[in-house]
Design a protein around this motif. Sequence first.
Motif, PDB file in Angstrom:
ATOM      1  N   VAL A   1       8.461 -56.679  74.870  1.00 15.40           N
ATOM      2  CA  VAL A   1       8.414 -56.989  73.474  1.00 15.40           C
ATOM      3  C   VAL A   1       9.754 -57.471  73.201  1.00 15.40           C
ATOM      4  CG1 VAL A   1       7.919 -56.585  71.210  1.00 15.40           C
ATOM      5  CG2 VAL A   1       6.483 -55.491  73.127  1.00 15.40           C
ATOM      6  N   SER A   2      10.003 -58.604  72.202  1.00 17.74           N
ATOM      7  CA  SER A   2      11.077 -59.163  71.633  1.00 17.74           C
ATOM      8  C   SER A   2      10.744 -59.474  70.428  1.00 17.74           C
ATOM      9  CB  SER A   2      11.765 -60.407  72.520  1.00 17.74           C
ATOM     10  OG  SER A   2      12.127 -60.038  73.770  1.00 17.74           O
ATOM     11  N   GLY A   3      11.637 -58.978  69.424  1.00 16.13           N
ATOM     12  CA  GLY A   3      11.450 -59.428  68.049  1.00 16.13           C
ATOM     13  C   GLY A   3      11.143 -58.245  67.291  1.00 16.13           C
ATOM     14  N   GLU A   4      10.787 -58.586  65.922  1.00 17.05           N
ATOM     15  CA  GLU A   4      10.597 -57.280  65.064  1.00 17.05           C
ATOM     16  C   GLU A   4       9.074 -57.128  64.704  1.00 17.05           C
ATOM     17  OE1 GLU A   4      12.594 -58.303  61.612  1.00 17.05           O
ATOM     18  OE2 GLU A   4      14.524 -57.850  62.342  1.00 17.05           O
ATOM     19  N   ILE A   5       8.828 -55.865  64.556  1.00 17.20           N
ATOM     20  CA  ILE A   5       7.404 -55.269  64.136  1.00 17.20           C
ATOM     21  C   ILE A   5       7.782 -54.722  62.823  1.00 17.20           C
ATOM     22  CG2 ILE A   5       5.421 -54.024  64.600  1.00 17.20           C
ATOM     23  CD1 ILE A   5       5.970 -54.269  67.526  1.00 17.20           C
ATOM     24  N   GLU A   6       7.147 -54.938  61.653  1.00 11.84           N
ATOM     25  CA  GLU A   6       6.991 -54.441  60.397  1.00 11.84           C
ATOM     26  C   GLU A   6       5.808 -53.663  60.096  1.00 11.84           C
ATOM     27  OE1 GLU A   6       7.677 -55.713  55.591  1.00 11.84           O
ATOM     28  OE2 GLU A   6       8.958 -56.763  57.391  1.00 11.84           O
ATOM     29  N   ALA A   7       5.706 -52.465  59.855  1.00 12.77           N
ATOM     30  CA  ALA A   7       4.734 -51.536  59.960  1.00 12.77           C
ATOM     31  C   ALA A   7       4.590 -50.449  59.177  1.00 12.77           C
ATOM     32  CB  ALA A   7       4.015 -51.347  61.246  1.00 12.77           C
ATOM     33  N   ALA A   8       3.602 -49.897  58.345  1.00  9.66           N
ATOM     34  CA  ALA A   8       3.680 -48.732  57.682  1.00  9.66           C
ATOM     35  C   ALA A   8       2.609 -47.695  58.341  1.00  9.66           C
ATOM     36  CB  ALA A   8       3.287 -49.018  56.380  1.00  9.66           C
ATOM     37  N   LYS A   9       1.606 -48.552  59.149  1.00  6.93           N
ATOM     38  CA  LYS A   9       0.863 -47.630  59.915  1.00  6.93           C
ATOM     39  C   LYS A   9       0.660 -48.247  61.353  1.00  6.93           C
ATOM     40  CE  LYS A   9      -2.596 -49.370  57.420  1.00  6.93           C
ATOM     41  NZ  LYS A   9      -3.839 -49.570  57.018  1.00  6.93           N
ATOM     42  N   VAL A  10       0.481 -47.069  62.258  1.00  7.89           N
ATOM     43  CA  VAL A  10       0.272 -47.638  63.617  1.00  7.89           C
ATOM     44  C   VAL A  10      -0.301 -48.724  64.011  1.00  7.89           C
ATOM     45  CG1 VAL A  10      -1.521 -45.711  64.580  1.00  7.89           C
ATOM     46  CG2 VAL A  10       0.331 -46.478  65.848  1.00  7.89           C
ATOM     47  N   GLU A  11      -1.687 -48.868  63.152  1.00  5.98           N
ATOM     48  CA  GLU A  11      -2.359 -50.076  63.346  1.00  5.98           C
ATOM     49  C   GLU A  11      -2.098 -51.139  63.203  1.00  5.98           C
ATOM     50  OE1 GLU A  11      -3.456 -47.366  61.220  1.00  5.98           O
ATOM     51  OE2 GLU A  11      -5.341 -46.645  61.891  1.00  5.98           O
ATOM     52  N   ASP A  12      -0.989 -51.359  62.176  1.00  9.63           N
ATOM     53  CA  ASP A  12      -0.015 -52.336  61.857  1.00  9.63           C
ATOM     54  C   ASP A  12       0.527 -52.919  62.939  1.00  9.63           C
ATOM     55  OD1 ASP A  12      -1.365 -52.334  59.270  1.00  9.63           O
ATOM     56  OD2 ASP A  12       0.362 -51.564  58.348  1.00  9.63           O
ATOM     57  N   ALA A  13       1.499 -51.995  63.636  1.00  7.78           N
ATOM     58  CA  ALA A  13       2.360 -52.176  64.786  1.00  7.78           C
ATOM     59  C   ALA A  13       1.354 -52.621  66.073  1.00  7.78           C
ATOM     60  CB  ALA A  13       2.941 -50.954  64.990  1.00  7.78           C
ATOM     61  N   ILE A  14       0.070 -51.935  66.164  1.00  9.80           N
ATOM     62  CA  ILE A  14      -0.714 -52.270  67.325  1.00  9.80           C
ATOM     63  C   ILE A  14      -1.156 -53.917  67.301  1.00  9.80           C
ATOM     64  CG2 ILE A  14      -2.977 -51.576  68.383  1.00  9.80           C
ATOM     65  CD1 ILE A  14      -0.086 -50.033  69.033  1.00  9.80           C
ATOM     66  N   GLU A  15      -1.592 -54.095  65.899  1.00 12.88           N
ATOM     67  CA  GLU A  15      -2.103 -55.346  65.666  1.00 12.88           C
ATOM     68  C   GLU A  15      -1.153 -56.435  65.927  1.00 12.88           C
ATOM     69  OE1 GLU A  15      -3.339 -58.066  61.606  1.00 12.88           O
ATOM     70  OE2 GLU A  15      -3.817 -56.058  61.548  1.00 12.88           O
ATOM     71  N   VAL A  16       0.155 -56.301  65.466  1.00 11.37           N
ATOM     72  CA  VAL A  16       1.073 -57.415  66.068  1.00 11.37           C
ATOM     73  C   VAL A  16       1.093 -57.482  67.380  1.00 11.37           C
ATOM     74  CG1 VAL A  16       3.844 -57.849  66.127  1.00 11.37           C
ATOM     75  CG2 VAL A  16       2.386 -56.977  63.962  1.00 11.37           C
TER      76      VAL A  16
END
Length: 80
Positions: free
Chosen positions: A52-67
């Motif tokens: 993984v390269s880049g940024e993941i902006e997330a409030a919930k684990v589901e948001d991060a997993i979606e990315v």
Amino acid sequence: MWADSAITIYEYEECDTTDVFRFDHTPINEVLNELSRHYNTKLTTNDTTKSVSGEIEAAKVEDAIEVLETTLGVKSKRIS
């Protein structure tokens, strides 16, 4: 049936804030370990070849997993 690449999500806690995670050619195992610690959960994958390269902006684990699903072409499965 699992896809060739899958991330498993176990029970987790939600956070009150949105956080930004930054990665630079980081192996998916390390990414999942960091997200696991942050969300107090266990995330695993059956494909350790991705990074993984880049940024993941997330409030919930589901948001991060979606990315991760979108950018890496993996699927996730939640286990309660």
